[in-house]
Enzyme design. Structure first.
Site, PDB file in Angstrom:
ATOM      1  N   LYS A 117     -73.542 -35.729  48.908  1.00 43.56           N
ATOM      2  CA  LYS A 117     -73.284 -35.292  50.283  1.00 43.56           C
ATOM      3  C   LYS A 117     -74.065 -34.040  50.638  1.00 43.56           C
ATOM      4  CE  LYS A 117     -68.592 -36.915  51.064  1.00 43.56           C
ATOM      5  NZ  LYS A 117     -67.237 -36.633  50.662  1.00 43.56           N
TER       6      LYS A 117
HETATM    7  N1  GLU Z   1     -62.180 -39.178  46.725  1.00 45.26           N
HETATM    8  C1  GLU Z   1     -63.155 -39.547  45.746  1.00 45.26           C
HETATM    9  C2  GLU Z   1     -64.543 -39.282  46.283  1.00 45.26           C
HETATM   10  O1  GLU Z   1     -64.726 -39.129  47.485  1.00 45.26           O
HETATM   11  C3  GLU Z   1     -63.077 -41.011  45.338  1.00 45.26           C
HETATM   12  C4  GLU Z   1     -61.847 -41.318  44.592  1.00 45.26           C
HETATM   13  C5  GLU Z   1     -61.794 -42.705  43.964  1.00 45.26           C
HETATM   14  O2  GLU Z   1     -62.398 -43.663  44.480  1.00 45.26           O
HETATM   15  O3  GLU Z   1     -61.116 -42.838  42.973  1.00 45.26           O
HETATM   16  O4  GLU Z   1     -65.467 -39.216  45.506  1.00 45.26           O
END
Ligand code: GLU
Length: 278
Positions: free
Chosen positions: A248
């Protein structure tokens, strides 16, 4: 059994091709099985999450053609549930406060490297009750860590079924005493993702290979908290032109910018497929 999948982005930036692929993968897995697809907003990091990013997630995923069930689970609205899980682990004698700073841990030369960086050398595990109490009362910042050796002693061999990797034996001990909550945030990625997948009845966790290592910790938390273990499918990552995974904060084009440049959802999908790593 109805297949339930999810995509669980964090609203800390705009989505890029990697997120698009991961969300589409989960959506297709549910659709192919006649199952259900969920969106979850992983926004426990209050300092980095922003409402405009959450808004953009919904817009981007809808533009890609995804539809999900409502209401959407937003982790920041469930802190009490995570705190209760931490209390259960504490009640089992598996949690201790750690007052070390990141710099102190990095400087501990004996620390071997684990999947998340230096493995915590266990300094604060050895504090006696009086010293612990004194530091807590001083108002110092702390993390709550899982006593990995004690947790492992409670639970024997653990495995999970991974559609891309077969039966995997969990070795969470390579992480050492992971952080499961902090003084100001009663949870961590590991704890909330594990609890939420169970509470939401997710039967197939699909996510990128970058999170494969974390699943070792999640499998242990499931065992300690008496949660069901879903199947997993860790898919390859979308890579940038430099062959590195998209990030990101680095130079990955956002879905918004691709959309504004006139690309269709089908083209974006193809771009993600074309850039898929091994
Ligand atoms: N929230 C995590 C992320 O944006 C992904 C979590 C998951 O898929 O287990 O990288």
């Amino acid at each position: 059994m109805t297949v339930v999948t999810r995509t669980a982005p964090s609203p800390t930036g705009f989505l890029h091709l990697g997120h698009a692929y991961s969300a589409l993968f989960a959506f297709e897995a549910a659709r192919a099985a006649g199952g259900r697809f969920l969106l979850r907003i992983e926004d426990i990091d209050a300092a980095r999450c922003r409402p405009e990013f959450e808004q953009a997630i919904a817009e981007d995923l809808a533009w890609l053609g995804l539809a999900w069930e409502t209401p959407v689970r937003r982790q920041s609205e469930h802190l009490a549930e995570y705190a209760a899980a931490v209390e259960r682990l504490r009640g089992l004698g598996l949690v201790y406060p750690c007052f070390c700073t990141r710099a102190e841990i990095a400087q501990a030369t004996s620390a071997p490297h684990g999947p998340d960086g230096p493995v915590y050398p266990g300094t604060c595990r050895a504090l006696d009750d009086a010293e612990r109490q004194r530091r807590l009362e001083s108002g110092a910042a702390y993390a709550l860590r899982l006593d990995m050796a004690a947790a492992r002693a409670r639970r024997g061999a653990l495995e999970w079924r991974d559609r891309a990797h077969g039966i995997v034996t969990a070795t969470p001990e390579v992480f050492g005493d992971v952080v499961i909550a902090r003084k100001d945030t009663p949870t961590s990625y590991h704890l909330s993702v594990t609890l939420d997948d169970a509470l939401q009845g997710v039967t197939l966790v699909t996510r990128g290979l970058d999170l494969f290592a974390s699943t070792h910790v999640h499998r242990l938390l499931q065992a300690l908290l008496g949660l069901a273990t879903p199947d997993y499918h860790h898919h390859p990552l979308v890579l940038g032109p430099d062959g590195k995974r998209l990030a990101k904060r680095a130079n990955a084009p956002t879905l918004q910018s691709l959309r504004e440049a006139g690309h269709s959802p089908a083209e974006v999908r193809q771009m993600a497929l074309d850039a898929l790593g091994p």
